[in-house]
Scaffold this motif. Structure first.
Motif, PDB file in Angstrom:
ATOM      1  N   LEU A 156     -32.393  17.469  17.246  1.00 49.98           N
ATOM      2  CA  LEU A 156     -31.377  17.862  18.228  1.00 49.98           C
ATOM      3  C   LEU A 156     -30.184  16.923  18.165  1.00 49.98           C
ATOM      4  CD1 LEU A 156     -33.447  18.822  21.374  1.00 49.98           C
ATOM      5  CD2 LEU A 156     -31.799  20.246  20.155  1.00 49.98           C
ATOM      6  N   GLU A 157     -30.498  15.649  17.975  1.00 55.70           N
ATOM      7  CA  GLU A 157     -29.454  14.647  17.925  1.00 55.70           C
ATOM      8  C   GLU A 157     -28.613  14.804  16.642  1.00 55.70           C
ATOM      9  OE1 GLU A 157     -31.298  10.708  18.220  1.00 55.70           O
ATOM     10  OE2 GLU A 157     -29.750  10.039  16.811  1.00 55.70           O
TER      11      GLU A 157
ATOM     12  N   ARG B 287     -35.441  26.720  24.337  1.00 56.52           N
ATOM     13  CA  ARG B 287     -35.650  25.619  23.401  1.00 56.52           C
ATOM     14  C   ARG B 287     -36.892  24.829  23.782  1.00 56.52           C
ATOM     15  NH1 ARG B 287     -30.274  22.826  22.410  1.00 56.52           N
ATOM     16  NH2 ARG B 287     -30.993  21.299  23.921  1.00 56.52           N
TER      17      ARG B 287
ATOM     18  N   GLU C 181     -39.336  21.461  22.846  1.00 55.23           N
ATOM     19  CA  GLU C 181     -39.260  20.175  22.140  1.00 55.23           C
ATOM     20  C   GLU C 181     -40.612  19.497  22.075  1.00 55.23           C
ATOM     21  OE1 GLU C 181     -36.308  17.031  23.020  1.00 55.23           O
ATOM     22  OE2 GLU C 181     -35.185  18.691  23.920  1.00 55.23           O
TER      23      GLU C 181
ATOM     24  N   HIS D  85     -28.544  17.466  14.349  1.00 61.94           N
ATOM     25  CA  HIS D  85     -28.077  18.777  13.880  1.00 61.94           C
ATOM     26  C   HIS D  85     -27.824  19.761  15.010  1.00 61.94           C
ATOM     27  CE1 HIS D  85     -28.460  17.750   9.695  1.00 61.94           C
ATOM     28  NE2 HIS D  85     -29.644  17.231   9.939  1.00 61.94           N
ATOM     29  N   ASN D  86     -27.273  19.226  16.093  1.00 63.68           N
ATOM     30  CA  ASN D  86     -27.044  20.020  17.285  1.00 63.68           C
ATOM     31  C   ASN D  86     -26.278  21.322  17.000  1.00 63.68           C
ATOM     32  OD1 ASN D  86     -27.379  20.512  19.879  1.00 63.68           O
ATOM     33  ND2 ASN D  86     -25.813  19.119  20.650  1.00 63.68           N
ATOM     34  N   SER D  87     -25.302  21.240  16.099  1.00 65.60           N
ATOM     35  CA  SER D  87     -24.425  22.401  15.866  1.00 65.60           C
ATOM     36  C   SER D  87     -25.194  23.612  15.329  1.00 65.60           C
ATOM     37  CB  SER D  87     -23.312  22.024  14.896  1.00 65.60           C
ATOM     38  OG  SER D  87     -23.886  21.598  13.689  1.00 65.60           O
TER      39      SER D  87
END
Ligand SMILES: NC(=O)c1ccc[n+]([C@@H]2O[C@H](COP(=O)([O-])OP(=O)(O)OC[C@H]3O[C@@H](n4cnc5c(N)ncnc54)[C@H](O)[C@@H]3O)[C@@H](O)[C@H]2O)c1
Ligand SMILES: [Zn+2]
Length: 354
Positions: A34-35, A53, A55, A37-39
């Motif tokens: 997430l940190e 989502r 996690e 490849h957030n895009s």
């Protein structure tokens, strides 16, 4: 369906959108992804009615019954149905857990894998095996559940640490040496770029390794004898990992030592020295971490307990020549111990260099 290469995720977006249109979609990932490849997460949920989502922690810790259980509860509470979809976005741990969770939820929902490590792209995401770990052993509970699609975007590998790239590349060498000699040449010629995570250099290597693994899996979907060819280097590799309690060496690094050892057993059975030297030269360039001093007897006990050891004893995968391997059973305990003792006591430079 496997989509591999630079920007594979963007290319697959329309097909992915169609697959999840008007459904609830769960995307399983970890904090690190997430940190970094957030895009990408925007692309993943496009077109879904509901996008949830999920996690789990980074690494092997995620593959537990506790995490699987809590994911199922969350999915049910969020309105998950038989036609819901799941996407895994992460390394082999996220993929293995996600495949297992998808395979059992409401007796099985469809899922797509987006593997983000080299090891997951070339190995874990191919073949439909899913699993979680028990305290007593890794991958001890699981099922075969094939993803609808695997999207291996090599751009995702740019952020992967060099040691992870090296570990994944060992699996490539494993397949190349016994199944695809031209892939071995490619790895040798582009090694520096591959270890630097160059997505363009990695794309054909991932494609070559996936083709090699798929060839084996398709010939042997239920894991009979032939699929065991993929176990090259893993008999000793798993034992090294186990004896070290999975600390210090990565999976691929342990397998590299396992491959070198299997080659030594093979040399005693007529393997030509050129093959052996070639892999030694290649692994020398990998700058593997040192192998700690290990007791051959302890390794032997571990190997004999491995779940892949049959009642009749250990089966070794040994190279016969470049592009050709065989399963060899019944190698005498004493021979293995003697060879192990000399293998483990050679200085690394001698072990790896010609
Ligand atoms: N199902 C199969 O057939 C099969 C085959 C081989 C291995 N496996 C399983 O795969 C697992 C190992 O997979 P792995 O090596 O991918 O480990 P992993 O999933 O633990 O990932 C390794 C590390 O890389 C990080 N990471 C992931 N993607 C990243 C990225 N793009 N950039 C930076 N960091 C990133 C993760 O957060 C983690 O810390 C094991 O559990 C093994 O049992 C399964
Ligand atoms: Zn492996």
């Amino acid at each position: 369906m496997v989509d591999i290469g630079v920007d594979a995720l963007t290319r697959s977006a329309p097909a992915l959108g169609e697959w999840l249109a008007d459904r609830t979609v769960f995307v399983l990932t970890s904090p690190r992804l997430l940190e970094l490849h957030n895009s990408y997460f925007e692309v993943l949920g496009k077109g879904a009615v509901r996008y949830v989502r999920l996690e789990v922690p980074d690494g092997e810790e995620a593959k537990s019954l506790a995490h699987a259980g809590s994911l199922w509860e969350t999915m049910l509470a969020a309105g998950g149905k038989r036609d819901s979809r799941l996407i895994t976005f992460g390394g082999g741990t996220v993929g293995d857990l996600g495949g297992f969770v998808a395979g059992c939820f409401l007796r099985g929902i469809e899922y797509v894998q987006v593997p983000t490590t080299l090891l997951a792209q070339v190995d874990a995401a191919v073949g439909g095996k899913t699993a979680i770990d028990l305290k007593g052993g890794k991958n001890t509970v699981g099922l075969f559940h094939h993803p609808r699609r695997v999207i291996s975007d090599t751009r995702l590998l740019r952020t992967l640490p060099r040691a992870e790239l090296r570990s994944g590349l060992v699996e490539v060498v494993k397949m190349a040496a016994l199944l695809a000699p031209e892939l071995l040449e490619l790895v040798e010629s582009r090694l520096d770029d591959l270890l630097a995570g160059d997505p363009h250099a990695l794309a054909p290597v991932v494609a070559g390794a996936v083709a090699a693994k798929r060839g084996v899996v398709e010939a042997d979907p239920e894991e009979g004898d032939w699929r065991r060819i993929l176990n090259y280097g893993h008999t000793l590799g798993h034992a090294i990992e186990g004896v070290l309690s999975y600390q210090g060496l990565r999976h691929g690094e342990a397998v590299a030592y396992g491959i070198l050892f299997a080659n030594r057993l093979a040399r005693r059975r007529g393997l030509d020295s050129e093959f052996h030297e070639r892999l030694r030269r290649l692994f020398l360039r990998f700058e593997l971490p040192l192998l700690p001093r290990l007791d051959p007897n302890v390794l032997w006990d571990f190997m004999s307990r491995d779940k892949k050891a049959s009642e009749s004893g250990l089966t070794w995968v040994l190279p016969r020549a470049l592009g050709c391997g065989e399963m060899v059973a019944g190698i005498d305990r004493q021979e293995v111990l003697t060879e192990l003792a000399s293998f483990l006591h050679e200085p690394l430079a001698q072990l790896l260099s010609a």
